[in-house]
Design an enzyme around this catalytic site. Sequence first.
Site, short mmCIF file in Angstrom:
data_model
loop_
_atom_site.label_atom_id
_atom_site.label_comp_id
_atom_site.label_asym_id
_atom_site.label_seq_id
_atom_site.Cartn_x
_atom_site.Cartn_y
_atom_site.Cartn_z
N SER A 559 22.64 53.09 -27.00
CA SER A 559 22.48 52.82 -28.43
C SER A 559 23.32 53.82 -29.20
O SER A 559 23.74 54.85 -28.65
CB SER A 559 21.00 52.95 -28.82
OG SER A 559 20.84 52.95 -30.23
N TYR A 571 12.67 57.33 -28.18
CA TYR A 571 13.83 56.43 -28.09
C TYR A 571 15.15 57.20 -28.04
O TYR A 571 15.98 56.95 -27.16
CB TYR A 571 13.82 55.46 -29.28
CG TYR A 571 14.86 54.37 -29.16
CD1 TYR A 571 14.65 53.28 -28.33
CD2 TYR A 571 16.05 54.43 -29.88
CE1 TYR A 571 15.61 52.27 -28.20
CE2 TYR A 571 17.02 53.43 -29.77
CZ TYR A 571 16.79 52.36 -28.93
OH TYR A 571 17.74 51.37 -28.80
#
Length: 712
Positions: A559, A571
Amino acid sequence: MGPWPWLWLAAVLAGLLWLRRWHRERQTVPGLSEKFVLITGCDSGFGNLLARQLDARGLRVLAGCLTEPGAAGLRAATSQRLQTVLLDVTSSHSIAAATAWVRERVGDRGLWGLVNNAGIFNPVGPNEWLSKDDFVKVLDVNLVGLIEVTLSLLPLVRRARGRVVNVASMVGRIALVGGGYCPSKYGVEAFSDSLRRELRDFGVKVSIIEPGCFQTSILDSDEARQSIVRAWDRAPDEVKQEYGQQYFQAYNSNFQRLIVTANPKLSLVTDAMEHALTAEYPRTRYGCGLDARLFYIPLSYLPSAWADRLLATTPCPCLPRLGCSLSRWHSAAGPRSGPTTGTDLPSPAGLGRSKVGAGLIQRLRLQQRLLPLAPRVSPLRSLSPDLLPGMGPWPWLWLAAVLAGLLWLRRWHRERQTVPGLSEKFVLITGCDSGFGNLLARQLDARGLRVLAGCLTEPGAAGLRAATSQRLQTVLLDVTSSHSIAAATAWVRERVGDRGLWGLVNNAGIAVPSAPNEWLSKDDFVKVLDVNLVGLIEVTLSLLPLVRRARGRVVNVASVMGRIAFFGGGYCPSKYGVEAFSDSLRLEMRHFGVKVSIIEPGYFKTAITGAENLEKCFLSTWEKVSDETKAGYGENYLKDFVAGARKMQKRCNSNLSLVTDCMEHALTSRYPRARYSAGWDAKLLFIPLSYLPSTLADVILTWLYPKPAQKA
């Protein structure tokens, strides 16, 4: 000022900025003798030296030690001000007891400094020699333990408006070796960056220490020396045959040389820690050691392809060398007849037995052919503006533009060459129930590839089968279950046979729980890390022999949050870890013809970014935090945070094919990229932002943050 006055003005401005920084960094915090500092990992190394150093300066040191002998030795070497506590950062019970002990001693003054120094290095070795448990062992200490200690003590630090100092490493910027160490230190960087941005308005400063290679107990010990040997002994026979005994010997030799040549001056690191605790204006990052400042950190800013070429010339890229000395390869390949020269090649009968050795020989032969050409090239410095009419006063700009254009055309041409025989190639994709994985499975199936789709649920698998051809096959796969991964690996092996697995796409992932770090618990972080990082690693290790057999592709979905961290939760650390694991794996696998690519999407509308899920997570997390934390942030902070998440969801890109097209290119192109940035927000905002100095990036990102009730 000569023909370029702007250069002089830039030099003067840079000098003034340097003087300003020099002056600010020499201002110290008053009243240090009344401030408490907790340091973890004080049995030896950096922690032990820092505890003695701060004690000598008059601070009230609270030293966390793993063993009683380590604590006793430290007490004997320091004043009565220093106090010790037994602390195991992998034990929640030990952390809770130490937190209560610290609270009793600091009282209402709070804790001025927290230094997260505890860490381990082993097990280490090429990724394929290791197991999931080897990675988890390191992650539990270096990342999860650091997070839990910080969360437990953060209210006390916030009360004092103090400092958090997290010890990362140079390999938190560029992944050089396999194992859990690099992913854990990448994760420390992510957690520290997001924490610093959240606590900025509370007056709490968070600094990261990035040492180079130093002689500490985690390197200079029998455990470190035997780690690679044990990893090699446990490796399957197939893996040993592919790598070859010479690779193992060279890897082990380089690692032993790393231990011998490590910097013995630990004060270079502890001085940086002390400055972060005592300076009025501490830095966000401290690079410690010339190897870190002059080699590894600059290397981390290079394009991945360039860095790979520099690092992949040695089987253990731990030393600041641009290539292996040929004499070392000669000794690894066995005795040679006749005289040896600096351009002789290793014996094919020795080194060339393995695929790795063959690749190294091929590169060395290419170097031999190019060396005689060097004297014939005319030096470019002999060019002058008079020789380049019509180009104006800066011919070098024109030459640079032409060169850049040629390089772009070359890249354009190479990237449009596809791999032949795609209809016979198998690709396994995880996380195919929805989102990127589902679309990619349908996309590759339409192109004729043999897709093996891993789905978490049977309804998800049935829906995918109904939308595709009979070529596509599904398997239930839970990446957090070792049993499920083993069963799926056996299922894949039956289908691919001797052809091997051409492509592995690690797409499965989750984003929640997500919230400001202080609202979360250790379990919230572990839940995300288990899926996004540990699960990805175990799936890759299980299927890597099949991918290597096909000389195929590994595509890992990270990401833009794997490049810059600006919100809390697991995350960002998990995606930073994916970047580290992928980079080290790519270095190791290039000798086998296996290519590893990283997909870095921006914000897209998928199941994991749904506004309802995020809002529900924020509200449920808020209900669990303590009254003291709620008072610090305030209800308006929560409302603004939820409103910001809704606005972000509206701006998410709904064109998922921008991401799946990148995945498809990584699988089907003869020359895939090392990294793919998908989405204009990734390319024009987040990726460029990740290259800015941390201080400037902090100002830009925190401008959008909600403001807490107890703002400093």
